[in-house]
Design a protein around this motif. Structure first.
Motif, PDB file in Angstrom:
ATOM      1  N   ALA A 181      -6.403  -2.373   4.819  1.00  0.00           N
ATOM      2  CA  ALA A 181      -5.940  -3.339   3.812  1.00  0.00           C
ATOM      3  C   ALA A 181      -4.899  -4.281   4.403  1.00  0.00           C
ATOM      4  N   ALA A 182      -4.038  -3.743   5.274  1.00  0.00           N
ATOM      5  CA  ALA A 182      -3.063  -4.599   5.948  1.00  0.00           C
ATOM      6  C   ALA A 182      -3.760  -5.570   6.893  1.00  0.00           C
ATOM      7  N   GLU A 183      -4.802  -5.110   7.578  1.00  0.00           N
ATOM      8  CA  GLU A 183      -5.547  -5.994   8.475  1.00  0.00           C
ATOM      9  C   GLU A 183      -6.273  -7.086   7.688  1.00  0.00           C
ATOM     10  N   ARG A 184      -6.712  -6.775   6.503  1.00  0.00           N
ATOM     11  CA  ARG A 184      -7.369  -7.773   5.650  1.00  0.00           C
ATOM     12  C   ARG A 184      -6.359  -8.690   4.954  1.00  0.00           C
ATOM     13  N   GLN A 185      -5.085  -8.405   5.141  1.00  0.00           N
ATOM     14  CA  GLN A 185      -3.985  -9.177   4.565  1.00  0.00           C
ATOM     15  C   GLN A 185      -3.980  -9.132   3.038  1.00  0.00           C
ATOM     16  N   THR A 186      -4.455  -8.023   2.490  1.00  0.00           N
ATOM     17  CA  THR A 186      -4.365  -7.836   1.041  1.00  0.00           C
ATOM     18  C   THR A 186      -3.072  -7.134   0.661  1.00  0.00           C
ATOM     19  N   VAL A 187      -2.394  -6.510   1.633  1.00  0.00           N
ATOM     20  CA  VAL A 187      -1.072  -5.921   1.409  1.00  0.00           C
ATOM     21  C   VAL A 187      -0.155  -6.358   2.546  1.00  0.00           C
ATOM     22  N   PHE A 188       1.155  -6.392   2.260  1.00  0.00           N
ATOM     23  CA  PHE A 188       2.128  -6.833   3.244  1.00  0.00           C
ATOM     24  C   PHE A 188       2.925  -5.673   3.845  1.00  0.00           C
ATOM     25  N   ALA A 189       2.761  -4.496   3.302  1.00  0.00           N
ATOM     26  CA  ALA A 189       3.489  -3.341   3.832  1.00  0.00           C
ATOM     27  C   ALA A 189       2.769  -2.068   3.413  1.00  0.00           C
ATOM     28  N   ILE A 190       3.023  -0.991   4.158  1.00  0.00           N
ATOM     29  CA  ILE A 190       2.464   0.326   3.858  1.00  0.00           C
ATOM     30  C   ILE A 190       3.626   1.294   3.704  1.00  0.00           C
ATOM     31  N   PHE A 191       3.689   1.952   2.561  1.00  0.00           N
ATOM     32  CA  PHE A 191       4.704   2.982   2.324  1.00  0.00           C
ATOM     33  C   PHE A 191       4.025   4.348   2.446  1.00  0.00           C
ATOM     34  N   ASP A 192       4.401   5.076   3.473  1.00  0.00           N
ATOM     35  CA  ASP A 192       3.863   6.420   3.693  1.00  0.00           C
ATOM     36  C   ASP A 192       4.869   7.424   3.127  1.00  0.00           C
ATOM     37  N   VAL A 193       4.525   8.022   1.992  1.00  0.00           N
ATOM     38  CA  VAL A 193       5.449   8.946   1.310  1.00  0.00           C
ATOM     39  C   VAL A 193       4.936  10.383   1.374  1.00  0.00           C
ATOM     40  N   ARG A 194       4.165  10.698   2.404  1.00  0.00           N
ATOM     41  CA  ARG A 194       3.612  12.047   2.503  1.00  0.00           C
ATOM     42  C   ARG A 194       4.668  13.069   2.915  1.00  0.00           C
ATOM     43  N   GLN A 195       5.741  12.639   3.565  1.00  0.00           N
ATOM     44  CA  GLN A 195       6.812  13.569   3.901  1.00  0.00           C
ATOM     45  C   GLN A 195       7.852  13.583   2.777  1.00  0.00           C
ATOM     46  N   ARG A 196       8.417  14.749   2.541  1.00  0.00           N
ATOM     47  CA  ARG A 196       9.268  14.925   1.364  1.00  0.00           C
ATOM     48  C   ARG A 196      10.555  14.111   1.456  1.00  0.00           C
ATOM     49  N   ARG A 197      11.216  14.111   2.607  1.00  0.00           N
ATOM     50  CA  ARG A 197      12.533  13.483   2.704  1.00  0.00           C
ATOM     51  C   ARG A 197      12.544  12.181   3.498  1.00  0.00           C
ATOM     52  N   THR A 198      11.391  11.740   3.944  1.00  0.00           N
ATOM     53  CA  THR A 198      11.321  10.538   4.772  1.00  0.00           C
ATOM     54  C   THR A 198      10.207   9.627   4.272  1.00  0.00           C
ATOM     55  N   VAL A 199      10.507   8.371   4.219  1.00  0.00           N
ATOM     56  CA  VAL A 199       9.504   7.357   3.888  1.00  0.00           C
ATOM     57  C   VAL A 199       9.322   6.460   5.110  1.00  0.00           C
ATOM     58  N   THR A 200       8.091   6.309   5.544  1.00  0.00           N
ATOM     59  CA  THR A 200       7.779   5.406   6.652  1.00  0.00           C
ATOM     60  C   THR A 200       7.273   4.094   6.072  1.00  0.00           C
ATOM     61  N   VAL A 201       7.913   3.028   6.452  1.00  0.00           N
ATOM     62  CA  VAL A 201       7.544   1.701   5.955  1.00  0.00           C
ATOM     63  C   VAL A 201       6.974   0.897   7.111  1.00  0.00           C
ATOM     64  N   ASP A 202       5.704   0.581   7.031  1.00  0.00           N
ATOM     65  CA  ASP A 202       5.049  -0.250   8.033  1.00  0.00           C
ATOM     66  C   ASP A 202       4.966  -1.677   7.510  1.00  0.00           C
ATOM     67  N   ALA A 250       0.850  -1.189   0.000  1.00  0.00           N
ATOM     68  CA  ALA A 250       0.000   0.000   0.000  1.00  0.00           C
ATOM     69  C   ALA A 250       0.883   1.236   0.000  1.00  0.00           C
ATOM     70  N   VAL A 251       0.483   2.241  -0.762  1.00  0.00           N
ATOM     71  CA  VAL A 251       1.205   3.506  -0.825  1.00  0.00           C
ATOM     72  C   VAL A 251       0.211   4.631  -0.555  1.00  0.00           C
ATOM     73  N   LEU A 279       6.729  -4.807  -7.099  1.00  0.00           N
ATOM     74  CA  LEU A 279       5.800  -4.389  -6.074  1.00  0.00           C
ATOM     75  C   LEU A 279       4.431  -4.192  -6.718  1.00  0.00           C
ATOM     76  N   VAL A 280       3.438  -4.856  -6.183  1.00  0.00           N
ATOM     77  CA  VAL A 280       2.066  -4.646  -6.636  1.00  0.00           C
ATOM     78  C   VAL A 280       1.510  -3.508  -5.789  1.00  0.00           C
ATOM     79  N   VAL A 281       1.525  -2.292  -6.359  1.00  0.00           N
ATOM     80  CA  VAL A 281       1.229  -1.079  -5.591  1.00  0.00           C
ATOM     81  C   VAL A 281      -0.268  -0.790  -5.622  1.00  0.00           C
ATOM     82  N   HIS A 282      -0.835  -0.597  -4.412  1.00  0.00           N
ATOM     83  CA  HIS A 282      -2.225  -0.165  -4.255  1.00  0.00           C
ATOM     84  C   HIS A 282      -2.187   1.196  -3.557  1.00  0.00           C
TER      85      HIS A 282
END
Length: 363
Positions: free
Chosen positions: A114-135, A76-77, A100-103
Motif C-alpha cells: 500500500a505504501a508502494e502504491r502511495q495509498t498510505v503515507f506511513a505504516i504503524f506496526d503495533v504488534r509489539q506491546r511496548r513499542t510502535v514502529t513507524v515507517d 496503514a496499521v 488519521l485515515v487508518v487502513h
C-alpha cells in the motif's frame, strides 16, 4: 459710441454655457473610441491586472506554503488493536491536529505494498506491546514524513510508548528534500507557454499544423534538455531517462496548447488565464513543494487535475515507484493536450486576428 449692455454680455455667456451643457455626446464617444483604439486602454487594464495578480499570487503561495498543516493523512496499521496502541493513535491525531485515515492490514507485506502504491503515507506496526514502529516514506512526500516523525515521537512520549521511526523509501542523495521533481516540472510548464507566446510573436504566419509541429519539436527538445541537465550534468536525480523525458515533453506540449486554446478564445489576454491555471493555482496545489495531505483541502483536490500537479505525480511515480504506475496523471496530461489542441484547431478560424493580435500585444 453706445456702451454695451452688461445684461447682453451676461446673456451671451449664459447661452454659451447652455450650449456647452447641451453639446451632443458624439464628441465624448469619439474620444472614448480613440482611447479604446489606442495602446493606452490595454496599458491601463494591465496596470490593474498586474496589481491584482501580484496580490493574488502572494496570497496563493502564502496560503499554501507558509504554514502547511495536515488534514487527513492515510496510514496503514498492522497488529491487533489494544488500549495502549489506541492511545498512541489518538495521541498522533492530537499532535497532528488532524485525522488519521487508518487502513488495517493483516501483515507487513500488504501494508508495504500500500505504501508502494502511495495509498498510505506511513505504516504503524503495533504488534509489539511496548513499542510502535513507524515507517515513513520520504519519497511519497518529504514534508509529510517529517511531520509524521515529529508527531510520532511526541505521541509516544505522551503515552509512554517507545517509538522507532524508519524511512523505508528515502529520497535520492542528490535531492534530500525531494524538490527536484517540482523544479523540473515547473521549468517545463513555464518555458512551454512562454515558448508558445514567442512562437506567436516571431512566427505568426505559421498555419495550425506547422505551429503544432514546432510545438512538438520544442517540447521534445526542451524536455530532453531538462532531463539531461538534472541527471547527466548535475546528478541531482537518477532518472529513468526515456520515461521522464517523454512525460516532460507531454507536459510541455499540454501547457503550450493551453495557451493556444486561450489565444483563440480570448485573444491577446490569453496569458492571464494560462498563468492563473498553470502557475498561480497549479504550482501551490501541485503537491511538489508541500504534499497534498498538508495542503488546504481545495488545493489538495484540484491540484491533481491540473497539468503541473499531474506532471509531478507522473514523474514522481516513474522515479520512485516504477512498479506501481498510476494511469490518472497521464490521462490528465493527455486530456489537457487533446482538448486544448482540438479547441485551437476548430476555433482558430473563428478568430482570424487572434494570432496577429497576440503578436502585436505580446503581454
Amino acid at each position: 459710441m453706445a456702451e454695451p449692455d452688461p445684461r447682453g454680455n451676461h446673456a451671451h455667456e449664459g447661452n454659451r454655457a447652455h450650449a456647452a451643457h447641451q453639446r451632443p455626446p458624439g464628441r465624448v464617444n469619439r474620444r472614448w473610441e480613440a482611447f479604446a483604439r489606442s495602446p493606452f486602454l490595454p496599458a491601463t487594464v494591465l496596470v490593474f491586472l498586474v496589481s491584482a495578480v501580484a496580490g493574488v499570487f502572494a496570497w496563493s503561495y502564502t496560503y499554501a506554503f507558509a504554514n502547511p498543516t495536515p488534514h487527513r493523512v492515510p496510514t496503514a496499521v498492522i497488529g491487533p488493536p489494544n488500549a495502549a496502541h489506541g492511545a498512541f493513535l489518538t495521541g498522533m491525531e492530537t499532535a497532528l491536529g488532524a485525522s488519521l485515515v487508518v487502513h488495517r492490514y493483516p501483515g507487513y507485506a500488504q501494508a508495504r505494498e500500500a505504501a508502494e502504491r502511495q495509498t498510505v503515507f506511513a505504516i504503524f506496526d503495533v504488534r509489539q506491546r511496548r513499542t510502535v514502529t513507524v515507517d515513513v516514506s520520504s519519497a511519497s512526500g518529504a514534508s509529510v514524513a517529517a511531520v509524521l516523525e515529529q508527531a510520532a515521537q511526541a505521541a509516544g512520549k505522551a503515552v509512554g510508548t517507545d517509538v522507532v521511526v524508519r524511512d523505508i523509501k528515502p529520497n535520492q542523495r542528490g535531492d534530500p528534500r525531494g524538490l527536484a521533481i517540482f523544479y523540473i516540472s515547473l521549468a517545463a510548464v513555464v518555458v512551454s507557454f512562454v515558448g508558445a507566446i514567442q512562437l506567436s510573436v516571431h512566427a505568426k504566419e505559421l498555419g495550425a499544423g506547422a505551429r503544432l509541429a514546432f510545438t512538438v519539436a520544442y517540447s521534445l527538445l526542451g524536455a530532453f534538455a531538462i532531463a539531461a541537465v538534472v541527471d547527466w550534468v548535475l546528478g541531482a536525480l537518477q532518472l529513468p531517462f526515456v520515461a521522464v523525458w517523454l512525460t516532460l515533453a507531454l507536459t510541455m506540449y499540454a501547457a503550450s496548447t493551453v495557451f493556444l486554446m486561450f489565444m483563440v478564445l480570448i485573444g491577446r489576454w490569453a496569458l492571464i488565464p494560462t498563468w492563473c491555471l498553470t502557475v498561480l493555482i497549479g504550482n501551490p496545489s501541485s503537491g511538489g513543494a508541500v504534499s497534498w495531505p498538508l495542503l488546504p483541502t481545495f488545493l489538495g483536490l484540484v491540484g491533481r487535475w491540473l497539468p503541473t500537479g499531474a506532471a509531478i505525480g507522473a514523474i514522481h511515480t516513474e522515479v520512485y515507484f516504477p512498479g506501481y504506475l498510476h494511469a490518472f496523471p497521464f490521462l490528465v496530461l493527455t486530456g489537457w493536450a487533446f482538448v486544448s489542441t482540438m479547441v485551437f484547431c476548430l476555433l482558430r478560424h473563428r478568430r482570424p486576428g487572434a494570432e496577429s493580435t497576440v503578436a502585436a500585444h505580446p503581454e
